[in-house]
Scaffold this active site. Structure first.
Site, PDB file in Angstrom:
ATOM      1  N   GLU A 194      -0.295  -7.118  -3.594  1.00  0.00           N
ATOM      2  CA  GLU A 194      -1.079  -6.203  -2.758  1.00  0.00           C
ATOM      3  C   GLU A 194      -0.174  -5.357  -1.872  1.00  0.00           C
ATOM      4  OE1 GLU A 194      -3.675  -8.131   0.059  1.00  0.00           O
ATOM      5  OE2 GLU A 194      -4.846  -6.288   0.281  1.00  0.00           O
ATOM      6  N   GLU A 212     -12.416 -12.477  -0.716  1.00  0.00           N
ATOM      7  CA  GLU A 212     -12.868 -11.099  -0.957  1.00  0.00           C
ATOM      8  C   GLU A 212     -13.359 -11.018  -2.404  1.00  0.00           C
ATOM      9  OE1 GLU A 212     -11.457  -7.580   0.773  1.00  0.00           O
ATOM     10  OE2 GLU A 212      -9.982  -8.611   2.019  1.00  0.00           O
TER      11      GLU A 212
HETATM   12  C1  BGC Z   1      -8.794  -4.967   0.045  1.00  0.00           C
HETATM   13  C2  BGC Z   1      -8.189  -3.699  -0.465  1.00  0.00           C
HETATM   14  C3  BGC Z   1      -9.182  -2.630  -0.092  1.00  0.00           C
HETATM   15  C4  BGC Z   1      -9.071  -2.526   1.393  1.00  0.00           C
HETATM   16  C5  BGC Z   1      -9.764  -1.375   2.028  1.00  0.00           C
HETATM   17  C6  BGC Z   1      -8.749  -4.881   1.531  1.00  0.00           C
HETATM   18  O1  BGC Z   1      -9.158  -6.019   2.179  1.00  0.00           O
HETATM   19  O2  BGC Z   1      -8.215  -6.104  -0.463  1.00  0.00           O
HETATM   20  O3  BGC Z   1      -7.652  -3.708  -1.684  1.00  0.00           O
HETATM   21  O4  BGC Z   1      -9.158  -1.480  -0.806  1.00  0.00           O
HETATM   22  O5  BGC Z   1      -9.407  -3.759   2.007  1.00  0.00           O
HETATM   23  O6  BGC Z   1     -10.120  -1.576   3.321  1.00  0.00           O
END
Ligand code: BGC
Length: 781
Positions: free
Chosen positions: A652, A352
């Protein structure tokens, strides 16, 4: 200035060359100076690229920065950089060798989940212009041209996600020649570098090297960090050494599952002599490295971890009597370092590393306290505005720069075209708001205002006839710990409550910004919209009195009788902090918040939406003791649970690592995501009490909040008016406070007993009695 340089850059031809997708391309020329080198008075090179470029003059780097030209919304903003090369040019004899290596980076690499790659184009390219001024006033301007050469080099693989492949046997031998072509280039996108450059920072030595149960060589750098490992190695020619990176161990082996598709592996082929490797066209989020193929015994002196992030000045110090809280602060600071790399990202390790707007929306006040983020976030907000107005219809996307739009996902895919999400889209308002509060820069506010308005105007038509923002999918209180691990959006908090409250906050700030900027018509329009949202919110979501039904909001006789739809901590925290309640209703909402927090034994029950605000809502309304218990809870989920599990960055998920040491089975599990660290804003501004009374600290408010479990705090924040220092300690029933203000700076000091003392500059000591125990338990235990 920047217009002049954009003009100068037209002296160059945008060059491209076809090479294997993994290869770094080296463009080169030998520049003949018009006059002898000693007559050069100044020399500058201006450059940009499609991809990442590294520039050398006479074999020496022109900058210690890396990852140029950074990552912006390239379709509308491509930054160029300008480097002073006077000394390098003066020191040369004969034709001046210029070489520029261009790698994939964000432009062409594998980037974005679901296999996204080459989002911006298939071709790497370079545009550069050298401007040399001689002592006699003569100016020589030389730009890239098709006379330049291009070739491959020893970097045969480069990917931000997957790592770098370097074959040292190819060093010092001519690369494979490539045909140089003039590529297509839209110069209208060129902008000068707006934010800080990315640089190397700390260098960390291995803390331990050992053999895992399966026989692999593992290295621990002691800190979850972002950057790469620098390697010094000697071994037989052709030996292949690989370094695989991960944030955690699982079952005593490298825990790579959370990286998903990102291979995070650097591979080196040895030359036979002493080789040095530093993979500057990739970056990894890691604490641990698995080394394979090392010739002989791996010695700690052969490796060092290099920390890389945008060049930000630290502005916050915070220390208190509770070591776990100090580690939480450390984790937040390192989370920001690792995720402020060219753009504010969600995470730095898996497939990501995107500019998720919601993450920075909630974290911005903390970020602005910890580092001077003014230029960094300003540049990003310009990208937010570009992406917003170019979206059809205009809308803030969930990631900026928005590469998900290149996904060509099937229409039913979850991220086929996701936009207009509360909190995520509200970044267009909340980030400018945080910057305004922290730095008080009116010109910058004016620059951010069009993006803010574009956002607010894009949401207004989405409101229901009831006046609520309650239709459509919302990420809302994302990662509520009570949501199923595979449905992070399925929170307790009603999405309409979260969305309407969040939008109200954005619109109210739009009204404030318009008033500050003298846009009276706009101010009236946004004030009216904020009023309508607030009225609708209270009518539909706030219930007052035991017999009252939803939609019959009135004045509470008993504060405890107020309820907000979905009755969980997040909805009370947002309603209180975003000004959706009447003053007379706030005590009831705060009481109910305290009740729901106590009912869960002060474990965290909030996700992205509620987490930054829950301690504020408690502590500012008579429940500081509950805020402290929430902060100091170590059970799972809590802020300190990860600390007790050895975290060195913010996770996270509240339980990214489960108590038994296994990694959360969810497909989305990172160990370096700053969003839930947003509580640090309350530590700095609430617990230590250093707050702007007026934007940019034009007037300072020092209002510390003591509570059970912390006996002393020492903090200092570098503000635009200078450093504000606060130290407090509890001695028996007495509260002692020391405040140091920059000369001439006006402040209000508010003591826990409510005493308010106006002060101007200097060092001051105060003592007061701690608040008496009362029914709200706002006392020290
Ligand atoms: C991210 C998050 C993000 C979220 C929203 C995730 O995969 O890592 O931090 O805000 O998706 O869909």
């Amino acid at each position: 200035m920047s217009d002049n340089i954009t003009g100068l850059l037209s002296a160059g031809t945008f060059l491209t060359a076809d090479a294997d997708r993994g290869a770094v391309v080296e463009f080169a020329t030998a520049l003949d100076l018009d006059q002898p080198a000693e007559r050069v008075s100044s020399a500058t090179i201006h450059a940009t690229a499609h991809g990442l470029y590294e520039l050398t003059v006479g074999g020496r780097p022109v900058t210690d920065s890396v990852f140029n030209p950074g990552w912006t919304a390239y379709e509308w903003r491509l930054q160029f950089q300008s480097f002073d090369i006077t000394d390098l040019v003066r020191g040369s004899a004969g034709p001046l060798p210029l070489a520029v290596r261009v790698g994939n980076g964000w432009w062409r690499g594998d980037f974005g989940f679901e296999g996204l790659a080459a989002n911006y184009g298939e071709d790497l390219g370079l545009l550069a212009v050298v401007v040399i001024d001689f002592a006699d006033g003569h100016r020589q301007v030389v730009g890239t041209s098709t006379d330049w050469t291009a070739s491959t080099c020893e970097i045969t693989g480069n990917s931000l996600y997957h790592g770098q492949l370097v074959d040292a046997r190819l060093r010092g031998v001519p690369g494979q020649p490539l045909e140089v072509r003039a590529g297509t280039f839209d110069a209208a996108r060129l902008v000068a570098q707006a934010g800080p450059l990315v640089r190397r920072h700390e260098v960390l030595a291995p803390q331990a090297i050992w053999t895992s149960p399966s026989g692999r060589t593992l290295v621990d750098f002691g800190q979850n960090l972002v950057g790469w490992v620098r390697v010094r190695v000697r071994g037989p020619v052709g030996t292949t050494v690989t370094l695989r990176h991960a944030e955690v161990l699982e079952h005593d082996e490298l825990g790579t599952r959370p990286l998903r598709e990102a291979r995070a592996t650097d591979t080196y082929v040895l030359s036979g002599g002493e080789d040095h490797f530093e993979p500057t066209f990739t970056f990894h989020g890691f604490r641990y490295v698995e080394v394979e193929g090392w010739p002989g015994v791996l010695d700690a002196s052969a490796l060092e971890a290099v920390v890389v992030h945008s060049d930000l000045t630290p502005t916050m110090r915070f220390e208190c009597s509770e070591p776990l809280v100090n580690q939480l602060v450390h984790n937040s600071v390192w989370g920001q370092k690792g995720n402020f790399l060219a753009v504010p990202t969600d995470c730095p390790q898996r497939d990501e590393r995107l500019g998720w707007t919601g993450d920075i929306a909630v974290y911005a006040p903390t970020a602005c306290a910890q580092f001077d983020t003014a230029d960094f976030l300003h540049s990003w907000l310009l990208d937010v505005a570009e992406e917003t107005v170019h979206h059809d219809p205009p809308a803030v996307p969930v990631v900026v720069p928005d590469i998900l739009k290149y996904g060509h996902y099937p229409p039913d895919a979850p991220f086929s075209d996701v936009h207009s999400q509360a909190i995520w889209s509200d970044a267009a308002a909340w980030v400018p708001q945080a910057l305004w509060q922290a730095y008080g820069d009116r010109d910058r506010l004016a620059a951010h205002y069009p993006g803010l308005v574009a956002h607010v105007a894009s949401i207004e038509p989405l409101l229901s006839p009831s006046g609520l923002w309650d239709a459509g999918m919302q990420l809302a209180d994302w990662l509520d710990p009570d949501a199923p691990p595979d449905q992070p959006w399925a929170a307790k908090a009603d999405p309409g409550v979260v969305a309407t409250a969040s939008f109200h906050r954005s619109v109210a700030f739009a009204a404030e910004a318009a008033a500050i900027l003298g846009k009276d018509d706009d101010a009236a329009r946004w004030t009216a919209l904020a009023d309508r949202l607030r009225t609708a919110f209270r009518a539909h979501y706030v219930t007052v009195g035991p017999a009252a039904a939803p939609g019959t909001s009135g004045r509470p006789d008993e504060p405890g009788e107020l309820r907000i739809t979905s009755d969980c901590a997040t909805v009370y925290a947002l309603a209180i902090c975003f000004g959706l309640l009447e003053d007379t209703e706030v005590p009831g909402a705060a009481q109910r918040l305290a009740e729901v927090v106590r009912a869960r034994d002060h474990l965290v029950t909030t996700g992205f939406a509620g987490t930054p605000f829950v301690t504020w809502a408690l502590a500012e309304h008579g429940y500081a003791a509950d805020a402290y218990r929430l902060l100091l809870q170590t059970g799972c989920p809590s802020w300190l649970y990860p600390v007790t599990m050895g975290a060195t960055t913010i996770w996270e998920r509240w339980d990214s690592m489960l108590p038994d040491g296994t990694i959360n089975p969810g497909g989305m599990t990172s160990f370096n995501h700053y969003a839930l660290g947003a509580v640090c804003d309350w530590l700095y501004a609430g617990v230590a009490g250093i707050r702007p009374a007026e934007a940019g600290f034009a007037r300072v408010l020092v209002q510390p909040t003591p509570g059970p479990g912390i006996d002393w705090v020492r903090a200092a924040r570098t503000t635009p008016v200078g450093e504000v220092e606060v130290a407090w300690q509890v001695e028996g029933e007495a509260f002692r406070l020391e405040v140091a203000l920059p000369d001439g700076v006006r402040a209000d000091v508010v003591l826990p007993d409510g005493t308010r003392v106006p002060q101007t500059g200097g060092r001051h000591d105060y003592t007061c009695a701690l608040a008496q125990p009362d029914t709200r338990e706002n006392h020290r235990e």
